[in-house]
Design an enzyme around this catalytic site. Structure first.
Site, PDB file in Angstrom:
ATOM      1  N   ILE A   1      48.442   8.479  48.829  1.00  0.00           N
ATOM      2  CA  ILE A   1      48.543   7.237  48.047  1.00  0.00           C
ATOM      3  C   ILE A   1      47.788   7.303  46.720  1.00  0.00           C
ATOM      4  O   ILE A   1      48.184   6.671  45.753  1.00  0.00           O
ATOM      5  CB  ILE A   1      48.037   6.005  48.847  1.00  0.00           C
TER       6      ILE A   1
ATOM      7  N   CYS B   1      52.338  11.032  59.197  1.00  0.00           N
ATOM      8  CA  CYS B   1      51.540  11.501  58.066  1.00  0.00           C
ATOM      9  C   CYS B   1      50.109  11.418  58.554  1.00  0.00           C
ATOM     10  O   CYS B   1      49.773  12.044  59.560  1.00  0.00           O
ATOM     11  CB  CYS B   1      51.824  10.676  56.825  1.00  0.00           C
TER      12      CYS B   1
ATOM     13  N   ASP C   1      48.066   8.083  58.885  1.00  0.00           N
ATOM     14  CA  ASP C   1      48.088   6.909  59.749  1.00  0.00           C
ATOM     15  C   ASP C   1      49.500   6.507  60.138  1.00  0.00           C
ATOM     16  O   ASP C   1      49.701   5.650  60.984  1.00  0.00           O
ATOM     17  CB  ASP C   1      47.384   5.739  59.053  1.00  0.00           C
TER      18      ASP C   1
ATOM     19  N   ARG D   1      53.851   7.183  54.075  1.00  0.00           N
ATOM     20  CA  ARG D   1      54.899   8.202  53.930  1.00  0.00           C
ATOM     21  C   ARG D   1      55.870   8.155  55.096  1.00  0.00           C
ATOM     22  O   ARG D   1      57.079   8.317  54.918  1.00  0.00           O
ATOM     23  CB  ARG D   1      54.250   9.587  53.852  1.00  0.00           C
TER      24      ARG D   1
ATOM     25  N   LYS E   1      50.669  -1.590  55.184  1.00  0.00           N
ATOM     26  CA  LYS E   1      49.612  -2.528  54.789  1.00  0.00           C
ATOM     27  C   LYS E   1      49.937  -3.205  53.453  1.00  0.00           C
ATOM     28  O   LYS E   1      49.360  -2.881  52.412  1.00  0.00           O
ATOM     29  CB  LYS E   1      48.280  -1.786  54.687  1.00  0.00           C
TER      30      LYS E   1
ATOM     31  N   ARG F   1      48.197  -2.448  49.938  1.00  0.00           N
ATOM     32  CA  ARG F   1      48.964  -1.581  49.035  1.00  0.00           C
ATOM     33  C   ARG F   1      49.436  -2.329  47.794  1.00  0.00           C
ATOM     34  O   ARG F   1      49.579  -1.758  46.716  1.00  0.00           O
ATOM     35  CB  ARG F   1      50.164  -0.991  49.767  1.00  0.00           C
TER      36      ARG F   1
END
Lengths: 605, 546
Positions: free
Chosen positions: A276, A338, A340, A344, A380, A384
């Site tokens: 991220i 990925c 968590d 992705r 999230k 995010r």
């Protein structure tokens, strides 16, 4: 309201972002929810509305001869340069906006104020409009291999998952709970998409806590169970969407990836999508390219390359294509994770679903997909999207990238999707606007705790009501169950001007094929409806049809619409305002008038 | 000429043809004077593939002679066919298509390759295929060309009091690259024109190419003045330009070279209109690339489009490095500037570079598309091409001798016309309802300009075309495209005429790679083509309903 220091500033200039054209002069209003600029310098009333929550940054630049510049950029990539004559006013507006654009707590978000004058029943029904559990039924669950369980009903198994999960029938309760202990944040392997034609499934989870050598029998059993649920295949893929180096680094922290020696018959694969933080920085660079004033073609292309943005979009698309190919061609199940498993993994699983299943290429199907893969599986959104004041390192354009991949697919398959570009932009806009409750909160449990379903409205009935605008007139249903096999050659990835320069009308094509087609098909539909109505009337008069109320002329999709007759349109979505501003601003909304004139952009003398 | 002496092997059996969108096909290959013929008989159905040799830009051959090795592999090679020598010919075409032929027999392969190499690069005009093309539906008696300078002039009544049609060039002696008749200011007589022609490179004296009805302003074009190092002046040239702006006070000269290039041109006898001699004219310099630079740009772009490696960075870097989009950008920006001078500022404009046969035509025709709704219809656009490119003397034969794949040493090649088509495509993308013609027309022209059954793009000027008998002995492409059978396919179903000027956005974000042309032979184009078809059907269906 206490944050608004100056509700109204006159003689404000709005500069054109790219050209040296004469700036627009007007009045700036600060309301509880929006910043509104009303142009007074032209004959047609032109307004620019900016929702406070959409504002990403607001900057006060040093005083110039013209006045005090205020630079606002929004999460939907709307950028405005104001110049306010009094520095004190500018200071006040700046201070207010900084506060208003960064609510301290979720309850301050627009969704909790927004009231489209619906009654309580409609609101409640609206939340039932899209049900992700129904989608598993559509895929054919339960069947002899898969079932839906409520093992997570109190969020004890996994706090960030939905309460209902698709699990292989052969996995025992012990296996499931054992596996949860071995997966980061308890995010166990669970069903994302079941491909009826091949029996293969896409499952998703978080990384295993394998560290350098740890094993977990239940987790291994869990993967076995998934593999067995596809009896015709001798192996399954395990796809780690991270770059290999990142995954290796995680091993040192007690996490990591599956060791092929410990799991029987798995084929392990990295696909290398960056994290991220890389994505956030890349977008930042892309936006800097968009903000360049009269760049040369070389500046622009070099900037685009250096941002790395299209490289990342391609990486996500490549991974989605890999998954779809595994399921449709190799007929093998795939487990994706990925770190968590909420960024992705969500991107890749939802893209693969779109490639595999034409349902997700329909207006309603995309709602279901977003509800299922993003909202209920714990992407999230609050963090995010930076809905509330928080850690800026948690902000990342993960959802934006998914939408952009989707746009790229639509560019490759102009007839393959029921929806059009406007639909994507509208969804993207609402993810950030917080006008509706859907994209508030980081997971299902949080949303229940916030009582979102009681206090806010759902966006889906609202979009459904306006679906005629989101239609793709070229959509061909005859593609049937076709699996999309897009080309992921680099030259197929284009800069999305419609997203990143959406508010710079001068850069968009001056005439829209889409709008034109929507208009003529609408006219045709109206003409046809009139015809059927007349025919029915004739038939009734002739005594052929007895009952006038029969649903002859109604298209089937309308009958399936739940009793939500949402009456709000864009105009009803007006913000709450203090009295003075309402009076000033409630005159007809003509935001695009004036901007459609054909004018040259940046032609220098 | 006898083509047969260059055809050693005319027929080969069991050839395998590989081409985009089709599975490999086995059949018979046949070489004729102008074509490669490939036929395949599969049960009852037979298929024929015809390729114009002129379309072949480059040919690559590789031969394998495994005969010598067969004894070494005797134990494993027994099941193979006894004749193992074969060859592969890769044909890279000017329409950017790449084909491959697997030919059994090394000798046959080499013979065919030699024939193709020779026959694809014939440079005697009368040997070219348009002189042999005799379709049943067309007659050589049909009108050649759409209009004449006389007809064009007669149609524009409003300009006739200030402008006249001069036949000073009727035998092409004043300017070999101009048509026999041109439009000039009324007050300038033919004797003056002859003198002006001597002062302009190639005799290309300033002529009218567009009259703006709204305000009476005009676009003129010419070549550079031959001022030379001594700053020579020409009284007649100054008079002519003065007559252009008669009454309106000021005019603009758009020089398609940079200021520095224009200064340097003086050293070789060329030059520019200096402020002191042309006090009422304001010069603006905009550097447009031409010639070799442009050709190399196209070569690099096509190379980049064919590179199927999987790095986005590499693709963007190659795209940037080709500079093709920069050329598109500059051309549109300059045309926009020219149109703005005429429409917004209300001034007449003279545009030229050095020869006035390339960038000049590019800019003047784009400006006309921006300003003039009549040039945006299918007929109007082809008329514009005829006036501003064919009659105005764009040297098509020189510029389009080779395309992006050729290994031949570059001489006078330059894809100026392709650049024009790309810019027109960009305009049409930004104003999808404003053009009466469709993308398939632009694609068709991009192909025909390099290799054609028709005589339209043969030769370098009107004079050459007349001398070679092109108008009597070949068919006219433009006439053909306007036949009812073709018209439908080449019109834009969304067309809604607008009288307004169409100002393009020239922000880099607003310009795109013309995928329809440069990715013509990829899967991408197939989906887009289907969508276009779908769109056409939808519009027709809606029209039928209303």
């Amino acid at each position: 309201m206490e944050h608004i220091l100056t509700p109204k500033v006159e003689e404000v200039k709005l500069l054109d972002r790219y050209t040296a054209k004469k700036p627009a002069i007007g009045t700036l209003y600060l309301t509880a929810t929006h910043l509104i600029f009303v142009e007074t310098s032209c004959n047609t009333r032109k307004e620019t509305w900016m929702l406070h929550h959409l504002i990403a940054t607001v900057e006060k630049l040093p005083l110039t001869a013209m006045g005090c510049p205020l630079h606002i950029s929004c999460k939907n990539f709307h950028v405005a340069h104001f110049v306010i004559s009094s520095e004190r006013d500018c200071q006040n507006v700046h201070q207010s906006l900084v506060r208003l654009s960064q609510p301290g707590k979720v309850e301050e978000l627009y969704a909790f104020l927004y009231n489209p004058k619906q009654d309580e029943d409609e609101r409640r029904n609206g939340w039932g409009f899209i049900d992700s559990a129904m989608d598993f039924k559509r895929m054919g669950l339960p069947n002899e291999f898969w079932e839906m369980t409520d093992l997570n009903k109190n969020y004890e198994l996994c706090s960030t998952y939905h309460s209902e999960l698709g699990i292989p029938k052969t996995a025992s309760k012990g296996t499931v709970f054992g596996s949860a202990k071995f997966r980061s944040r308890g995010r166990i392997p669970t069903l994302s998409y079941y491909h009826k034609e091949s029996n293969a499934a896409i499952c998703r989870c978080s990384q295993p806590l394998s560290g350098l050598s740890a094993r977990c029998v239940e987790d291994e059993e869990m993967l076995q169970a998934i593999s067995r649920a596809n009896p015709k295949s001798t192996f399954m893929y395990v796809v780690d969407t991270r770059p290999k180096l990142n995954a290796m680094a995680n091993r040192a922290a007690g996490k990591g990836y599956e060791n092929e020696d410990n799991y029987s018959n798995i084929c392990f694969q990295f696909v290398g999508i960056e994290n991220i933080h890389v994505m956030r920085n890349s977008l930042q660079k892309l936006l800097e390219v968009c903000a360049m004033k009269s760049p040369t073609m070389s500046d622009y292309l070099t900037g685009l390359e250096n941002s790395g943005w299209l490289r990342h979009i391609k990486a996500v698309m490549d991974a989605g294509v890999f998954l779809a190919k595994a399921v449709a061609e190799d007929k093998a199940s795939v487990l994706v994770h990925c770190s968590d498993g909420w960024d992705r993994t969500a991107q890749v699983c939802s893209l693969a679903s779109i490639l595999l299943d034409p349902f997700y290429r329909t207006i309603k199907g995309l709602m279901v997909l977003i509800e299922k893969e993003w909202i209920s599986m714990g992407h999230k959104f609050t963090q995010r999207c930076g809905h509330v004041d928080g850690d800026p390192k948690e902000v990342s354009p993960v959802f934006t990238q998914f939408i952009e991949c989707l746009w790229n697919l639509m560019e490759q398959y102009p007839c393959g999707f029921e929806y059009n570009e406007k639909y994507l932009l509208e969804i993207h806009n609402h993810v950030y606007s917080c006008q509706f409750g859907n994209f508030i909160g980081n997971c299902q449990r949080e949303r229940e705790e916030m009582r979102l379903y009681e206090r806010t409205f759902s966006v889906w009935p609202f979009l459904w009501e306006n679906r005629h605008q989101y239609r793709n007139p070229l959509h061909k249903c005859s593609l049937g169950r076709e699996v999309l096999r897009p080309s992921t050659l680099p030259l197929n990835f284009k800069f999305w001007c419609g997203m990143y320069n959406h508010f710079d009308k001068g850069m968009q094509p001056k005439q829209s094929i889409l709008d034109h087609l929507l208009t003529i098909t609408q006219k045709k539909a109206e003409g046809e409806k009139k015809m059927t109505d007349l025919q029915i009337q004739l038939a009734v008069m002739d005594g052929v049809l007895a009952d006038q109320g029969s649903p002859t002329g109604t298209p089937p999709e309308q009958t399936s619409l739940s009793p939500v007759s949402v009456s709000h349109t864009a105009e009803n979505a007006k913000p709450l305002m203090n009295g003075a501003a309402v009076e000033e601003a409630e005159i007809e909304l003509v935001p695009t008038a004036g901007s459609e004139k054909m004018e040259p952009v940046a032609i220098e003398n | 000429m006898e083509f047969s002496e260059h055809i050693k092997t005319a027929n080969v059996e069991d050839v395998v043809l590989r081409r985009p969108f089709h599975p490999p096909m086995q059949g018979t290959l046949c070489v004729t004077g102008h074509h490669l013929l490939f036929s395949n008989r599969d049960g009852d159905s037979s298929r024929l593939v015809l390729l114009l040799l002129r379309n072949i830009d480059a040919i690559e051959k590789s031969v394998e002679n495994l005969l010598g090795y067969s004894s070494l592999f005797s134990s494993t090679g027994q099941s193979q066919r006894p004749s193992v020598s074969s060859g592969t010919i890769t044909l890279k075409c000017k329409d950017l298509c790449v084909l491959q032929l697997d030919i059994p027999g090394m000798e046959e392969c080499l013979n065919i390759a030699r024939s193709i190499e020779y026959l694809s690069s014939l440079d005697i005009v009368s040997d070219m295929y348009p002189f042999f093309y005799r379709p049943l539906k067309l007659s050589l008696q049909d009108q050649w060309g759409l209009s004449s300078p006389e007809q064009n002039y007669a149609q524009m009544e409003e300009l006739q009091d200030r402008w006249r049609l001069s036949h000073v060039n009727k035998d092409y002696s004043v300017c070999p690259s101009y048509p026999p008749a041109v439009i000039v200011p009324h007050s300038i007589d033919d004797e003056t024109l002859v003198k002006v022609a001597k002062f302009r490179q190639g005799g290309r004296f300033p002529v009218l190419c567009y009259y703006h009805r709204k305000n009476g302003m005009v676009i003129m074009r010419s070549s550079q003045p031959l001022t030379g190092a001594n700053r020579k002046r020409c009284r007649e040239d100054e008079l002519l330009l003065q007559a252009v702006i008669d009454g309106s006070g000021l005019g603009y000269i758009i020089d398609t070279r940079s200021n520095q290039q224009a200064q340097q041109a003086r050293m070789t006898g060329g030059g520019f209109e200096s402020k002191s001699s042309y006090s009422c004219w304001k010069r603006l310099h905009r550097q447009l690339e031409r010639g070799k630079v442009l050709q190399e740009s196209l070569i690099k772009l096509v190379e980049a489009c064919g590179d199927h490696s999987h790095s986005v960075d590499r693709w963007l870097s190659k795209l940037e490095n080709s500079k093709w989009l920069s050329h598109v950008h500059t051309a549109l920006a300059t045309a926009g500037l020219l149109a703005e001078c005429v429409e917004r500022d209300g001034h007449s404009v003279l545009v030229h570079g050095s020869e006035g046969t390339d960038a000049t035509l590019l800019v003047s025709s784009l400006a006309q598309l921006i300003l003039d709704p009549n040039t945006r219809t299918l007929d109007g656009f082809l008329g514009l091409l005829e006036r501003e490119w064919l009659l105005a003397g764009h040297p098509f034969q020189h510029r389009c001798a080779h395309s992006a794949y050729s290994h031949a040493r570059l001489r006078l090649e330059a894809p100026v016309f392709v650049l024009l088509l790309d810019c027109v495509w960009q305009l049409a993308r930004q104003f999808p309802l404003a053009m009466g013609f469709s993308e398939p027309l632009l694609l068709r022209l991009a192909r025909e300009v390099y290799a054609s059954d028709y005589g339209t793009f043969l030769c370098n000027s009107d004079q050459e075309r007349c001398a070679a008998g092109v108008k009597e002995r070949t068919h006219c492409l433009f006439q053909f495209l306007l036949k009812p059978s073709e018209r439908e396919h080449y019109s834009n179903p969304l067309y809604e005429p607008t009288e307004l000027a169409i100002w393009p956005s020239i922000q880099p974000q607003s310009l795109q790679l013309w995928r329809g042309l440069f990715l013509r032979w990829t899967q991408h184009a197939v989906h887009l083509e289907k969508a276009q078809e779908e769109l056409r059907n939808l519009v027709i269906e809606c029209r039928g309903a209303s």
